[in-house]
Design a protein around this motif. Structure first.
Motif, PDB file in Angstrom:
ATOM      1  N   SER A 210      22.497  17.340 -14.480  1.00 33.87           N
ATOM      2  CA  SER A 210      23.191  18.496 -13.897  1.00 33.87           C
ATOM      3  C   SER A 210      23.001  19.796 -14.655  1.00 33.87           C
ATOM      4  CB  SER A 210      24.688  18.196 -13.769  1.00 33.87           C
ATOM      5  OG  SER A 210      24.950  17.435 -12.607  1.00 33.87           O
TER       6      SER A 210
ATOM      7  N   LYS B  87      21.829  22.702 -12.641  1.00 34.05           N
ATOM      8  CA  LYS B  87      22.658  23.664 -11.912  1.00 34.05           C
ATOM      9  C   LYS B  87      22.613  25.053 -12.540  1.00 34.05           C
ATOM     10  CE  LYS B  87      25.857  20.334  -9.838  1.00 34.05           C
ATOM     11  NZ  LYS B  87      25.461  19.045 -10.432  1.00 34.05           N
TER      12      LYS B  87
ATOM     13  N   SER C 217      20.296  26.761 -10.322  1.00 28.06           N
ATOM     14  CA  SER C 217      20.967  27.026  -9.049  1.00 28.06           C
ATOM     15  C   SER C 217      21.942  28.177  -9.199  1.00 28.06           C
ATOM     16  CB  SER C 217      21.693  25.764  -8.561  1.00 28.06           C
ATOM     17  OG  SER C 217      20.769  24.732  -8.288  1.00 28.06           O
TER      18      SER C 217
ATOM     19  N   VAL D 192      31.061  24.245  -8.373  1.00 26.00           N
ATOM     20  CA  VAL D 192      29.788  23.952  -9.034  1.00 26.00           C
ATOM     21  C   VAL D 192      29.880  24.245 -10.526  1.00 26.00           C
ATOM     22  CG1 VAL D 192      27.359  24.638  -9.221  1.00 26.00           C
ATOM     23  CG2 VAL D 192      28.400  24.350  -6.956  1.00 26.00           C
TER      24      VAL D 192
ATOM     25  N   SER E  10      30.944  20.789 -11.629  1.00 29.96           N
ATOM     26  CA  SER E  10      29.593  20.267 -11.393  1.00 29.96           C
ATOM     27  C   SER E  10      29.483  19.549 -10.056  1.00 29.96           C
ATOM     28  CB  SER E  10      29.185  19.323 -12.533  1.00 29.96           C
ATOM     29  OG  SER E  10      27.785  19.109 -12.538  1.00 29.96           O
TER      30      SER E  10
ATOM     31  N   THR F 267      26.818  22.252  -4.430  1.00 26.30           N
ATOM     32  CA  THR F 267      25.565  22.908  -4.822  1.00 26.30           C
ATOM     33  C   THR F 267      24.573  22.904  -3.674  1.00 26.30           C
ATOM     34  OG1 THR F 267      25.919  22.069  -7.072  1.00 26.30           O
ATOM     35  CG2 THR F 267      23.738  22.951  -6.550  1.00 26.30           C
TER      36      THR F 267
ATOM     37  N   SER G 197      20.789  19.930  -7.374  1.00 23.05           N
ATOM     38  CA  SER G 197      22.000  19.450  -8.022  1.00 23.05           C
ATOM     39  C   SER G 197      21.775  18.804  -9.379  1.00 23.05           C
ATOM     40  CB  SER G 197      22.712  18.445  -7.115  1.00 23.05           C
ATOM     41  OG  SER G 197      21.895  17.277  -6.954  1.00 23.05           O
TER      42      SER G 197
END
Length: 431
Positions: A52, A55, A58, A112, A116, A121, A157
């Motif tokens: 993760s 992310k 992201s 997110v 998480s 996401t 993700s």
């Protein structure tokens, strides 16, 4: 910045550098968040699963889209069948998402950054790019743009593609997982903090309620146990981010950041044995950094390179110009090593002609830089080869371009001066 390199010594006194901290993980790195200077490195170039911590990329793309107005915090995000089904998998980090309820980009982003949430996401990725596959392409394109050295993004993700029940992004392998080197993870965190420091406003929230439905709220407790208010056993002074990660392939990983006395550090720990270990090993790194390094002013604002504070100018009303630093040069250095740096002047190649600056020059115009060369036992390293400890050198006065008449008279003067020198040399040779 090249040419006319002129070394100026401050004085060197060799010292033995302390050994880096021993971190029990597959890979680890510690970096000064301001300069990108690497303070500790262990196995930082091997490409490994990142779970993760994905992310962070992201989040970068989401915050970029928000800043550019491509999306808005108040946008309502549609929940696809795949996202709805994934959000109900309680074994994965998720908040449940309904298709008969409205969620905004802001609400999903908070889930997110704090919890998480994997399905959240993907929902934002689909909203921003149209599909997760297109979002993944954006992730890899942005990684190239930021100069990450070792990366392969396959989903938004950080889950294993195999956890996505056949709904993994088109064009990626069903068993693939996002992979970066520890150095590239640090590069990503470095850019995220530089470009969008507001990421910490959310990443540092210890807990928050998520409104999952009309009468359904979920308590989100931050997975980063080092920030105040989450877990007293792991709380670390100055910690305010950034992103945890776990899969069976990645192990327990964590990208952390903390600040103390105006010095911010970024750490990456990959492949620790347990959740506790990833924070304990990060604390080791932070302790090492804060205990053994400090921010020092190595050159003051207005510093004039000794013996080289005046540079010749061609084509100007004046034949030379004084130069100095436009700002103080500060750097994160090892304790007791402030004196191990030698300043070195580099004039801007595009402003030079036969080793002289070319008029016209404006007052305050950058004409070069002064960099500091480390004279200790270990070579200094940065996240990027282009980075260094340096400050801009500027012209202290304006130098206007000389007129045609002035240049002509100088030419005539040089001509007769040359004749006189030749005659003088000839006469001297008679005796």
């Amino acid at each position: 910045m090249m040419a006319a390199s002129l070394a100026l010594s401050i004085g060197l006194s060799p010292q033995t550098a302390e050994a880096a901290v021993d971190v029990d993980a597959s890979a680890s790195i510690l970096v000064d968040a301001e300069s990108g200077k690497i303070l500790h490195a262990d196995n930082i170039d091997d490409q490994l699963p990142i779970a993760s911590m994905t992310k962070m990329m992201s989040e970068y793309l989401i915050l970029e889209a928000l800043s550019e107005g491509t999306i808005s915090e108040n946008d309502e995000v549609a929940i696809s069948d795949h996202v709805r089904a994934l959000s109900l998998q309680t074994a994965l980090s998720n908040v449940p998402l309904r298709q008969d309820y409205t969620y905004t980009v802001k609400e999903l982003y908070e889930s997110v950054a704090i919890y998480s949430a994997n399905a959240s996401t993907i929902a934002i990725a689909e909203h921003l790019a149209g599909s997760e596959a297109d979002f993944v392409q954006m992730m890899n394109d942005k990684a190239a743009e930021l100069g990450l050295e070792s990366y392969n993004f396959v989903n938004s993700s950080g889950l294993n593609n195999s956890d996505l029940a056949g709904n993994h992004p088109e064009g990626t392998d069903e068993n693939a997982e996002n992979e970066l080197s520890a150095k590239s993870v640090a590069q990503l965190a470095y850019h995220l903090l530089k470009d969008y420091p507001e990421v910490l406003d959310t990443a540092s929230i210890p807990e928050m309620e998520f409104q999952a439905g009309e009468d359904e709220t979920i308590e989100m407790r931050n997975w980063n146990w080092m920030i105040p208010g989450v877990d007293p056993a792991h709380e670390y002074e100055g910690a305010d981010g950034l992103k945890t990660g776990f899969t069976s392939a990645a192990g327990n990983s964590f990208t952390g950041t903390a600040t103390r006395e105006n010095m911010r550090l970024i750490s990456v720990v990959m492949g620790a044995d347990t959740r506790d270990d990833r924070f304990d090993e990060t604390a080791k790194l932070f302790d090492f950094g804060f205990d053994n390094f400090h921010e020092a002013e190595l050159l003051p604002e207005g510093y004039k390179p000794e013996g080289e504070d005046v540079v010749p100018v061609t084509g100007g009303k004046e034949k030379e110009v004084a130069i100095s630093t436009s700002a103080a040069l500060t750097a994160v250095v090892r304790n007791d090593e402030d004196e191990l740096y030698t300043p070195e002047v580099h004039l801007s190649e595009d402003l030079l002609e036969d080793g002289e600056l070319v008029a016209p020059l404006e007052e305050g115009q950058q004409v070069g830089e002064v960099s500091l060369v480390y004279g200790g036992e270990e070579e200094e390293q940065y996240l990027y080869d282009s980075q260094s400890t340096s400050a801009s050198l500027v012209a202290d006065q304006e130098v206007e371009q000389a007129s045609w008449f002035t240049m002509s008279m100088r030419g005539i003067g040089s001509f007769f001066s040359g004749i006189w020198t030749s005659v003088s040399d000839t006469v001297t040779g008679w005796f």
